[in-house]
Design an enzyme around this catalytic site. Structure first.
Site, mmCIF file in Angstrom:
data_model
loop_
_atom_site.group_PDB
_atom_site.id
_atom_site.type_symbol
_atom_site.label_atom_id
_atom_site.label_comp_id
_atom_site.label_asym_id
_atom_site.label_seq_id
_atom_site.Cartn_x
_atom_site.Cartn_y
_atom_site.Cartn_z
ATOM 1 N N CYS A 215 -51.432 7.115 -33.368
ATOM 2 C CA CYS A 215 -51.076 8.250 -32.512
ATOM 3 C C CYS A 215 -51.516 8.107 -31.056
ATOM 4 O O CYS A 215 -50.683 7.970 -30.169
ATOM 5 C CB CYS A 215 -51.680 9.526 -33.098
ATOM 6 S SG CYS A 215 -51.056 9.881 -34.740
HETATM 7 N N1 LIG Z 1 -51.210 8.603 -39.454
HETATM 8 C C1 LIG Z 1 -51.555 9.664 -38.784
HETATM 9 O O1 LIG Z 1 -52.722 10.003 -38.700
HETATM 10 C C2 LIG Z 1 -50.519 10.548 -38.096
HETATM 11 C C3 LIG Z 1 -50.928 11.822 -37.628
HETATM 12 C C4 LIG Z 1 -49.986 12.642 -37.015
HETATM 13 C C5 LIG Z 1 -48.673 12.201 -36.872
HETATM 14 N N2 LIG Z 1 -48.311 10.962 -37.323
HETATM 15 C C6 LIG Z 1 -46.912 10.576 -37.164
HETATM 16 O O2 LIG Z 1 -46.281 10.618 -38.437
HETATM 17 C C7 LIG Z 1 -45.281 9.596 -38.519
HETATM 18 C C8 LIG Z 1 -45.545 8.724 -39.740
HETATM 19 O O3 LIG Z 1 -46.795 8.084 -39.580
HETATM 20 P P1 LIG Z 1 -47.572 7.429 -40.788
HETATM 21 O O4 LIG Z 1 -48.941 7.160 -40.284
HETATM 22 O O5 LIG Z 1 -47.420 8.224 -42.025
HETATM 23 O O6 LIG Z 1 -46.760 6.065 -40.953
HETATM 24 P P2 LIG Z 1 -46.852 5.027 -42.188
HETATM 25 O O7 LIG Z 1 -46.451 3.712 -41.634
HETATM 26 O O8 LIG Z 1 -48.152 5.172 -42.882
HETATM 27 O O9 LIG Z 1 -45.746 5.538 -43.192
HETATM 28 C C9 LIG Z 1 -44.381 5.517 -42.921
HETATM 29 C C10 LIG Z 1 -43.647 5.210 -44.212
HETATM 30 O O10 LIG Z 1 -42.240 5.301 -43.935
HETATM 31 C C11 LIG Z 1 -41.578 4.294 -44.683
HETATM 32 N N3 LIG Z 1 -40.263 4.086 -44.096
HETATM 33 C C12 LIG Z 1 -39.940 3.458 -42.952
HETATM 34 N N4 LIG Z 1 -38.602 3.518 -42.751
HETATM 35 C C13 LIG Z 1 -38.078 4.214 -43.767
HETATM 36 C C14 LIG Z 1 -36.773 4.606 -44.128
HETATM 37 N N5 LIG Z 1 -35.707 4.296 -43.361
HETATM 38 N N6 LIG Z 1 -36.590 5.296 -45.264
HETATM 39 C C15 LIG Z 1 -37.665 5.609 -46.061
HETATM 40 N N7 LIG Z 1 -38.912 5.267 -45.780
HETATM 41 C C16 LIG Z 1 -39.125 4.567 -44.642
HETATM 42 C C17 LIG Z 1 -42.532 3.125 -44.624
HETATM 43 O O11 LIG Z 1 -42.289 2.200 -45.673
HETATM 44 C C18 LIG Z 1 -43.880 3.818 -44.767
HETATM 45 O O12 LIG Z 1 -44.283 3.927 -46.117
HETATM 46 C C19 LIG Z 1 -45.345 8.842 -37.192
HETATM 47 O O13 LIG Z 1 -44.394 9.373 -36.318
HETATM 48 C C20 LIG Z 1 -46.732 9.163 -36.685
HETATM 49 O O14 LIG Z 1 -46.803 9.109 -35.279
HETATM 50 C C21 LIG Z 1 -49.207 10.138 -37.952
#
Ligand SMILES: NC(=O)c1ccc[n+]([C@@H]2O[C@H](COP(=O)([O-])OP(=O)(O)OC[C@H]3O[C@@H](n4cnc5c(N)ncnc54)[C@H](O)[C@@H]3O)[C@@H](O)[C@H]2O)c1
Length: 447
Positions: free
Chosen positions: A285
């Site tokens: 983030c």
């Molecule tokens: N990790 C955090 O602490 C956090 C906090 C707030 C916001 N976010 C936001 O949330 C969003 C997700 O982050 P995250 O940390 O969970 O990411 P992550 O990489 O842990 O998880 C994303 C998942 O999406 C899957 N994926 C990718 N493309 C796909 C598709 N076309 N269809 C289905 N699945 C698909 C991936 O395989 C993965 O399992 C981002 O935009 C991030 O900025 C994350």
């Protein structure tokens, strides 16, 4: 035509009775805990992910995130949770929440391909009254300008997004995720949920859905407001961290302990929030999200100077750490070249199993480039292979025989470490996290 209230009442009723089927796309650090929250409230949840390994693990009742126990997945399974890679199942969902990555590309610009790919895969399966919510962090305008047009173009029945209360169609909203991994001070349920729909019906439906798992929902007037809310929160942190990182460097020159200053300042009961210096930003983030706004700002002929300055200060921090390691070694008549250096912690912050954008990775690479022999220890990572910006190919080194290292560098202050023992056994400790607070030893370089 069905009256609007009846149409909304149907889904509202299904949410209230827990018959509504919730689909969550992206079973990562955000999507999986969210799925568990809905399951905990007796919703039947389907987790969509393109990673077959994740789908298989979840369906076998396992977990790939350390702080989520297999028993939690199994409890969700008993409430009807399952995972799939099959997008046609979107048709059976009442609501779909998208939690896929939003990284930056090599030019430091938003890489929306995960979002657009997901939305294109959802579009063919849309039906009247479907609720689609984007949670991935992104620039203001994404939901209206990217998500809605793709959903409308890709659905064969010509369905449109409903923009007003009397308009039929599917509903689209943005609701930012406020997950703070490893932070146990606030229960997830108690974190207010901001929701901005493309129309009043979307806002109302998304608010009812999230109201079933969050104690407070904060509706705002548009997806763009909700998108920018998330960016403001993260930019606020990024800028304040940069401020203390800069002041730390000044304080060090002046012989003042910045952590003591912060501890004193935070006794002020108003107008001050403590942020702490460190070896550089990490995670999905804070190092990334601000640049989503800088990029968008250019379309409005606007320079986001605070973001750029904070980015420059924070990006320099690993280089500052290298300088401090060199200074510490210098006192022992040694150079980085040829020194054996142990880096403690590769996760981007304490007690989590996530190394995305971790400053440790940059520090390890910089040390290697300068000719050091580098090892790492991190209880959360047995191996560090290849990531988006690095290819380290290293395995975890046991935390013993610390005297063999010319320097031990604390980059991540995991609570499992016994810092007193680490200082006692090491020749030189470079502490970038104030983890050795209260330990009095000439071996410690605090930076
Ligand atoms: N990790 C955090 O602490 C956090 C906090 C707030 C916001 N976010 C936001 O949330 C969003 C997700 O982050 P995250 O940390 O969970 O990411 P992550 O990489 O842990 O998880 C994303 C998942 O999406 C899957 N994926 C990718 N493309 C796909 C598709 N076309 N269809 C289905 N699945 C698909 C991936 O395989 C993965 O399992 C981002 O935009 C991030 O900025 C994350």
């Amino acid at each position: 035509m069905i009256a609007t209230e009846d149409r909304l009442a149907g889904l509202k009723q299904r949410i209230a009775s827990r018959e509504a089927r919730i689909g969550i796309v992206g079973m990562g650090y955000v999507g999986l805990p969210l799925a568990l929250l809905f399951s905990g409230e007796r919703f039947k949840v389907t987790g969509f992910d393109i990673d077959p390994g994740k789908v298989e693990t979840l369906n076998a009742g396992g977990s790939y995130i350390v702080r989520i126990l297999p028993s939690e997945i199994q409890a969700a399974q008993r409430a009807g949770f399952r995972a799939t890679a099959e997008y046609s199942e979107i048709a059976q969902m009442d609501a779909v929440i998208v939690c896929v990555p939003t990284p930056l590309n090599e030019h430091h610009e938003p890489a929306l391909s995960y979002v657009t790919g997901t939305v294109e895969s959802i579009a063919p399966w849309l039906h009247e009254g479907h609720l689609i919510v984007l949670e991935s962090t992104t620039y203001p305008g994404t939901t209206d300008e990217v998500v809605v047009p793709l959903l409308e173009a890709g659905n064969p029945s010509g369905l449109k997004a409903s923009r007003s209360l009397d308009e039929p169609g599917f509903h689209v909203a943005f609701s930012p995720e406020r997950e703070d991994p490893g932070n146990e001070t606030v229960a997830r349920h108690d974190i207010p949920k901001v929701v901005g729909g493309c129309g009043p019906a979307a806002t109302a439906l998304a608010s009812v859905m999230y109201g079933s798992i969050f104690g407070r929902v904060v509706p705002v007037s548009s997806p763009a407001v909700a998108e920018m809310t998330k960016l403001l929160e993260n930019i606020y942190r990024c800028v304040n961290i940069a401020l203390v990182n800069e002041l730390k460097q000044l304080a060090m020159r002046m012989g003042i302990d910045i952590n003591e200053v912060i501890d004193a300042a935070k006794t002020k009961p108003f107008g001050f929030q403590a942020f702490y210096p460190g070896p550089g930003l990490g995670g999905h983030c804070i190092p990334i999200d601000p640049f989503y706004l800088s990029w968008k700002a250019k379309q409005f002929d606007f320079r986001t100077r605070f973001i750029e300055l904070a980015g420059a200060v924070n990006t320099d921090m690993p280089y500052f750490v290298i300088e401090q390691i060199a200074n510490g070694l210098n006192e022992h008549r040694k150079s980085i070249k040829g020194s054996k250096i142990l880096v403690l912690g590769v996760a981007y912050k304490r007690d989590i199993d996530d190394l995305r954008e971790s400053p440790s990775l940059t520090i390890i690479e910089l040390l290697r480039d300068k000719g050091a022999e580098v090892a790492y220890n991190d209880p959360y990572f047995a191996h560090v292979g290849r990531g988006r910006h690095y290819d380290l190919n290293m395995s975890n080194t046991p935390l013993d025989n610390l005297g063999q290292y010319d320097a031990v560098v604390i980059v991540t202050d995991h609570s499992a470490y016994d810092y007193k023992a680490i200082v006692d056994e090491s020749q030189l400790v470079v502490d970038t996290r104030n983890a050795t607070k209260g330990i009095d030893s000439a071996k410690i370089v605090r930076c």
